[in-house]
Design a protein around this motif. Structure first.
Motif, short mmCIF file in Angstrom:
data_model
loop_
_atom_site.label_atom_id
_atom_site.label_comp_id
_atom_site.label_asym_id
_atom_site.label_seq_id
_atom_site.Cartn_x
_atom_site.Cartn_y
_atom_site.Cartn_z
N MET A 1 36.31 45.05 45.79
CA MET A 1 37.05 44.12 46.65
C MET A 1 38.33 43.71 45.95
O MET A 1 38.32 43.33 44.78
CB MET A 1 36.20 42.89 46.94
N THR A 2 39.46 43.77 46.63
CA THR A 2 40.73 43.35 46.05
C THR A 2 40.80 41.84 45.98
O THR A 2 40.55 41.15 46.97
CB THR A 2 41.90 43.88 46.91
N GLN A 3 41.15 41.34 44.80
CA GLN A 3 41.21 39.89 44.63
C GLN A 3 42.50 39.34 45.23
O GLN A 3 43.58 39.90 45.03
CB GLN A 3 41.14 39.54 43.13
N ALA A 4 42.42 38.27 46.00
CA ALA A 4 43.59 37.66 46.61
C ALA A 4 44.51 37.13 45.53
O ALA A 4 44.06 36.54 44.55
CB ALA A 4 43.16 36.54 47.54
N THR A 5 45.82 37.35 45.71
CA THR A 5 46.78 36.83 44.73
C THR A 5 47.00 35.35 44.96
O THR A 5 46.77 34.82 46.06
CB THR A 5 48.12 37.56 44.87
N PRO A 6 47.50 34.62 43.94
CA PRO A 6 47.81 33.21 44.14
C PRO A 6 48.81 32.99 45.27
O PRO A 6 48.73 32.00 46.00
CB PRO A 6 48.38 32.79 42.79
N GLU A 7 49.77 33.94 45.43
CA GLU A 7 50.77 33.79 46.50
C GLU A 7 50.10 33.88 47.87
O GLU A 7 50.44 33.14 48.80
CB GLU A 7 51.85 34.87 46.35
N HIS A 8 49.14 34.83 48.00
CA HIS A 8 48.45 34.99 49.28
C HIS A 8 47.60 33.76 49.59
O HIS A 8 47.59 33.26 50.72
CB HIS A 8 47.57 36.24 49.22
N LYS A 45 52.01 29.26 42.47
CA LYS A 45 52.32 29.05 41.06
C LYS A 45 51.16 28.42 40.30
O LYS A 45 51.32 28.03 39.15
CB LYS A 45 53.58 28.18 40.92
N GLN A 46 50.01 28.28 40.97
CA GLN A 46 48.86 27.67 40.31
C GLN A 46 47.59 28.38 40.78
O GLN A 46 47.29 28.42 41.97
CB GLN A 46 48.77 26.18 40.63
N ASN A 47 46.87 28.97 39.83
CA ASN A 47 45.59 29.59 40.17
C ASN A 47 44.59 28.51 40.55
O ASN A 47 44.55 27.44 39.95
CB ASN A 47 45.05 30.40 38.99
N LEU A 48 43.76 28.81 41.54
CA LEU A 48 42.77 27.85 42.01
C LEU A 48 41.39 28.28 41.57
O LEU A 48 41.04 29.46 41.66
CB LEU A 48 42.81 27.73 43.54
N VAL A 67 35.66 35.22 48.76
CA VAL A 67 35.48 35.49 47.34
C VAL A 67 34.22 36.34 47.16
O VAL A 67 33.27 36.24 47.93
CB VAL A 67 35.34 34.18 46.51
N GLY A 68 34.25 37.20 46.17
CA GLY A 68 33.11 38.05 45.90
C GLY A 68 32.07 37.33 45.07
O GLY A 68 31.99 36.11 45.04
N TYR A 504 43.21 28.84 35.47
CA TYR A 504 41.93 29.53 35.52
C TYR A 504 42.17 31.03 35.54
O TYR A 504 43.15 31.52 36.09
CB TYR A 504 41.14 29.15 36.78
N PHE A 505 41.25 31.78 34.94
CA PHE A 505 41.28 33.22 35.09
C PHE A 505 39.86 33.76 34.90
O PHE A 505 38.98 33.07 34.39
CB PHE A 505 42.26 33.87 34.11
#
Length: 507
Positions: A1-8, A45-48, A67-68, A504-505
């Motif tokens: 599954m492709t992870q959604a980008t922060p921009e998306h 500009k901020q990971n959730l 989310v997976g 977060y990562f």
């Protein structure tokens, strides 16, 4: 599954907010954060964190991003930044879990307002839901609780129960629920041997019998009685006191508990039970007189008070970065010794006038940290039962002492292992010397340096590592932060609102 980008994700968040007709400021108020933080989220500009996404989805009543399978979550910290601004203290974790357990006493509807949405709370909610309790999040942080006439204790979520120590506090509320049932062993932080015997001693006063069997407590409930009882707790523990209070609250007759803990979460529990009509005398003292009500059916809403441990965490962030930061809504009654100790070490603080918490009982102040030259205290720093220095606030003094000139002894006499975990600060440049499992020397001042560190399996030492990383120039990584999410709601995001850079990562 492709992870959604922060921009998306930011675009989806902006669209969801637009559909609701809210401004960024209105959404910030719902989340308890700043408008600038919402702007950063929407700009990608901020990971959730997954927890923040869940809160946003609860507020908007719709899915924002799929989310997976949950993965291990880490934090990346760009340290050495000066902090500034204001940040609010959230409601108390320890009060929240006690109130969730106590809601089982009430046959009416309990609504807990501004409840901290942390992993510890989530685990108890999962346990309650599994036994038939209707738990509904009304928005980001208000929880409505309705219990059925009969709880399905055989269907209890064992996995969720074993991931939290708070499950032991179900014994008091379930005192008269059924004649026999099984309760999974409690889990939570790894702080060494933490016996449940004080709980059993207290509940035996009500006739409860508990036997350990293959990973479960086999519980036999006593017959109902209207006896008056008086007893002394051999350990003035917070959760022990709460269990005894909850047992007494729905037992006919009067119970006197001596050597009770008067700590903040115990007081919150008492205020809630008083709202249910339970007579409790001596709140805030070590002697409680409780006149129980055997049948409670009340619709009630209650605001848990603010968390003094989170307040100390945020104050530490300001001190270790030598910054001017205002921490609002600090429950001063439970922070007076900590603030006095800081001032003895040379820390400059500004404290506002007092005002009342939303529960109408707890006194709050705003505390502003000022850049200061710290020195080691003349005496050791050690915890004591309330009104002494809180045992959960003690670890933060290891980080603070790292900024102080001289040698500080910290004596953690309650837990066998926690002082050992504080030596992990050495990976960030600290000079922590372990004297024995309960005592450390901290030699300062420290030239903090960035590093990659794994979270220890104890909440407060893990938070201490994060706070030290704020002061360490360069990029640090804190690995596997589940233990922090057990006790803090969106700590990274809230530190970012006062100038930190934490993201977060996942691997």
């Amino acid at each position: 599954m492709t992870q959604a980008t922060p921009e998306h994700v930011g675009l989806l968040l902006r669209n969801a907010r637009g559909e609701k007709g809210w401004t960024q400021g209105q959404l910030a108020t719902e989340l308890g954060t700043s408008q600038s933080a919402i702007a950063r989220m929407e700009q990608g500009k901020q990971n959730l964190s997954l927890r923040m996404i869940e809160r946003l989805e609860a507020i908007f009543g719709r899915s924002i991003v799929k989310v997976g399978k949950p993965q291990m979550t880490h934090l990346r910290v760009e340290g050495g930044r000066t902090l500034s601004g204001e940040v609010d203290v959230n409601s108390s974790k320890n009060a929240g879990v006690a109130l969730l357990c106590a809601s089982l006493i009430n046959r009416g509807t309990t609504t807990l307002r501004r409840l901290a949405r942390i992993e510890e709370v989530n685990r108890i909610v999962e346990v309650l839901t599994s036994i038939g309790v209707e738990c509904t999040w009304l928005n980001g942080s208000d929880l409505r609780i309705r219990r059925p006439e009969v709880l399905d204790l055989e269907s209890m979520d064992v996995d969720a129960a074993r991931r939290t120590r708070s499950v032991i506090m179900l014994l008091g509320p379930l005192l008269d629920e059924t004649s026999e049932y099984l309760l999974p062993y409690a889990g939570g932080c790894d702080l060494g041997t933490r016996t449940v015997e004080p709980h059993m001693q207290a509940l035996r006063e009500f006739g409860l019998t508990v036997e350990a069997k293959s990973g479960f407590y086999s519980v036999a409930a006593p017959p109902a009685d209207g006896h008056h009882r008086s007893f002394v707790l051999t350990e003035r523990g917070d959760t022990v006191t709460e269990n005894a209070i909850m047992a007494a609250a729905h037992r006919e007759g009067t119970t006197v508990i001596r050597n009770a803990s008067p700590n903040y979460m115990v007081q919150d529990l008492c205020f809630y039970l008083q709202g249910l009509g339970v007579e409790i005398e001596g709140v805030g003292t070590t002697t409680l007189k409780i006149t129980g009500r055997p049948a409670i059916d009340v619709d009630i809403e209650y605001f848990p008070s603010e968390d003094p441990i989170e307040a100390m965490s945020l104050i530490t962030a300001g001190i270790v970065t030598n910054s001017e930061v205002t921490i609002r809504r600090v429950p001063i009654e439970f922070m007076e010794i900590e603030l006095a100790t800081l001032e003895q070490m040379g820390q400059k603080l500004e404290v506002s006038g007092e005002y009342m918490a939303r529960n109408g009982r707890t006194r709050l102040v705003d505390v502003t940290t000022k850049p200061s030259e710290l020195h080691a205290p003349q005496d050791k720093i050690h915890p004591m039962p309330f009104p002494g220095l809180n045992i959960d606030n003690l670890p933060f003094f290891a980080v603070i002492a790292g900024n102080a000139e001289g040698q500080t002894m910290i004596h953690d006499w309650v837990y066998e292992n926690r002082a050992i975990y504080l030596t992990e600060l050495n990976k960030l440049g600290a000079q922590v010397q372990l004297l024995d499992p309960h005592r450390i020397y901290v030699n300062g001042p420290t030239k903090w340096r960035a590093a990659e560190v794994g979270c220890p399996p104890a909440l407060r030492p893990a938070a201490c590592l994060l706070l030290a990383m704020l002061a360490a120039r360069g990029t640090s990584e804190l690995r596997n932060i589940y233990v922090i999410e057990r006790g803090y709601e969106d700590l990274a995001e809230r530190l970012n609102t006062i100038g930190a850079k934490v993201e977060y990562f996942q691997d």
